[in-house]
Design an enzyme around this catalytic site. Structure first.
Site, PDB file in Angstrom:
ATOM      1  CG  HIS A  53      -2.226  -1.637   1.004  1.00  0.00           C
ATOM      2  ND1 HIS A  53      -3.029  -0.859   1.806  1.00  0.00           N
ATOM      3  CD2 HIS A  53      -2.633  -1.867  -0.068  1.00  0.00           C
ATOM      4  CE1 HIS A  53      -3.710  -2.424   1.784  1.00  0.00           C
ATOM      5  NE2 HIS A  53      -3.431  -2.692   0.414  1.00  0.00           N
ATOM      6  CD  GLU A  55      -1.319   3.129   3.758  1.00  0.00           C
ATOM      7  OE1 GLU A  55      -1.131   3.484   2.651  1.00  0.00           O
ATOM      8  OE2 GLU A  55      -2.293   3.273   4.207  1.00  0.00           O
ATOM      9  CB  CYS A 103      -6.469  -1.516   4.986  1.00  0.00           C
ATOM     10  SG  CYS A 103      -4.785  -2.267   5.293  1.00  0.00           S
ATOM     11  CB  CYS A 112      -1.533   0.224   6.429  1.00  0.00           C
ATOM     12  SG  CYS A 112      -1.619  -0.514   4.872  1.00  0.00           S
TER      13      CYS A 112
END
Lengths: 354, 354
Positions: A53, A55, A103, A112
């Site tokens: 992802h 981040e 998420c 995350c």
């Protein structure tokens, strides 16, 4: 008045749009890490479903910048594991901007919000809320871990963050994202030779690798003999299935179509439809490549337009009489975003249904 | 990697482009003031020659935000005087971003470098250098006043800051800026009714108030009967002079043209030319409004294109056969900038001469 948070988040949103249509069925997301002096340590976008992802990529790049150490990690679970064990308090005074709430579930990657709870950055600034059940609850988890969270919540902020999620939400809510894609010159010409720049073509071929199907008209096959493969793709190559709309159901036409080069591409299904009703448009990520004739036939099914504008002119004749057939369709759009793709400008448009 | 200075300066550049073509013969300039915590206090663009410069407007807005006091000042000399006497050290810990080196001479306004030397901000971050003789030397003056100055000097930074100055530099270096302006729908249609949104039309009418002349073809007069006034302008209204290009020199044609509504607009000169060579294109800010036929006739004289893209479709016939006549002109452009103007997207293009 523009705030610094809006400015930093805007840069994340722009970064994310560069991968719009390439991350499905995942949303396009962008993220940035800054230090306490507002120096930008990293800015990254989610690039492909299954990959890390936004981040997480931004955290890894910031880690590498701060430690002057290349990890060469790409596997999401390995990056989570590595950062969780090696962070050494590096992120305690850092701020993270992310266009979508982190998420909070084990999906294709670990959550995350769990990683951030371990790394404990000073603050997480978020664009859109995650309202999709299983992955939701990230900010609550961050708060439990005593991490400050900030949602940008002016009407304009929410709109910008939500527009970015539009293709993802189409797929999530209506099970289809039907994208009409066209490359044109600044005089509207979309017929004379290769129009797009190389970066645009790579983008298009990457889209094809993840599309459920590519929809074209019989006319396009007759005039251009395209292979409709993904030879320029930088993503793992996967040739899309094809749906052909051709009104002529004569044996002669069908035989001519079947000799087209696109049929020679291996591992591909090809559907020939004689009416829009015979096309599969109610599920998946379908990219419609054609002219405004095809647009007119399928206008009720189109969720978004993507126009690659090439800064060139050519002399050509363009007849838009095909559009006369769609009186019932209100031909207005909203510009969701403009993205520069090397020489070309990409215009993302959402139909305004009356 | 994007730096925070680039991000803040980019926002100034975007702000300045919103007034591109409205500041001539002055350059388009944007400026921003931030406090020591990087909070944005103001972001302003220069709007019109004779009005206050971008950095002065930004300083005034920041002053008003910090003191919670409205001054209602608009006269440049009065703003300089007011800030010089009332600043009270407010700017000592502030940073100023400005897309062009602050001017250092008494022109239409007092020198910005003088004002900054009095206000003594912590740092001035600058996009492009001022290399134009009389106004140059601003940063040297700031350094003498012990103000830290920083020029962003990567190749990309210089290009972005210089692209913003392109219309100004055309006028400065070649004494003309000939802008071809067109409003079109996303299918290239530029002929069916009113195409632009209201904000686009206000922008166009503001441009007309400062243009040296407006150039149109006899065809446009015959088909559209335009008044070519500036009734939507928010700037001080001043109807532009008109140059009409019409190949037909018959008395019948001339009489028909002279009955056109544009002749009824007071305080306007109208020139009728039968060949591009009879138009005055070698001096001033000339806006050419027409289709690609007129574009083809004047292509060698065009310094930039401005396309207002309306996110709409309409059925229409477009014949670009006129472009066939310009084989010698390489029909490639560089996209200088895209600006959102309410619903429309403005594309600024620079011809690439082969």
């Amino acid at each position: 008045m523009l705030t610094k948070e809006q400015l930093f988040l805007s840069a994340c949103i722009d970064e994310a749009w560069s991968f719009q249509g390439l991350t499905l069925p995942n949303p396009a997301v962008g993220a940035m890490i800054i230090d306490k002096n507002f120096n930008i340590l990293s800015i990254k976008a989610h690039q492909k479903a299954g990959d890390a992802h936004a981040e997480v990529l931004a955290l890894l790049e910031a880690y590498e910048a701060l430690t002057q150490q290349k990890t060469n990690l790409t596997d999401p679970a390995q990056i989570h594991e590595f950062l969780s064990t090696h962070h050494n308090g590096l992120f305690y005074d850092k701020t993270i901007f992310v266009t979508l709430e982190p998420c909070n579930h084990y999906g294709k990657t670990p959550p995350c919000a769990k990683l951030l709870s371990t790394l404990k950055p000073k603050q997480v600034v978020i664009g859109a809320q995650d309202i999709w059940g299983q992955s939701a609850g990230g900010s609550a988890r961050l708060k439990e871990a005593k991490i400050s969270t900030l949602f940008l919540d002016s009407k304009a902020d929410i709109k910008r963050a939500t527009d970015l999620l539009y293709p993802f939400m189409c797929l999530k809510n209506s099970h289809h994202f039907n994208l009409f894609k066209l490359a044109m010159r600044i005089n509207g010409d979309y017929k004379s030779g290769i129009i797009s720049c190389e970066a645009s073509r790579i983008f298009t071929h990457n889209q094809r690798t993840i599309a459920t199907s590519l929809i074209i008209s019989g006319n396009t096959i007759r005039h251009d003999s395209p292979t409709l493969d993904c030879r320029f793709a930088t993503y793992a190559k996967h040739n899309p299935n094809i749906q052909i709309l051709t009104k002529d159901s004569s044996l002669q036409n069908l035989n001519a179509l079947r000799n087209a080069p696109l049929f020679a591409i291996p591992n591909r299904e090809v559907l020939i439809a004689h009416s829009p009703n015979d096309l599969i448009l109610d599920s998946g990520y379908n990219i419609i490549e054609g002219g405004f004739g095809l647009f007119a036939s399928l206008s009720h099914h189109i969720d978004a337009l993507l126009i690659h504008i090439s800064p060139t002119l050519a002399h050509t004749q363009i007849l838009h009489s095909a559009l006369e057939s769609i009186h019932s369709y209100k031909l207005e759009f909203e510009i969701l975003h403009t993205t520069q793709c090397d020489k070309d400008t990409l215009l993302w448009l959402k139909p305004i249904r009356s």
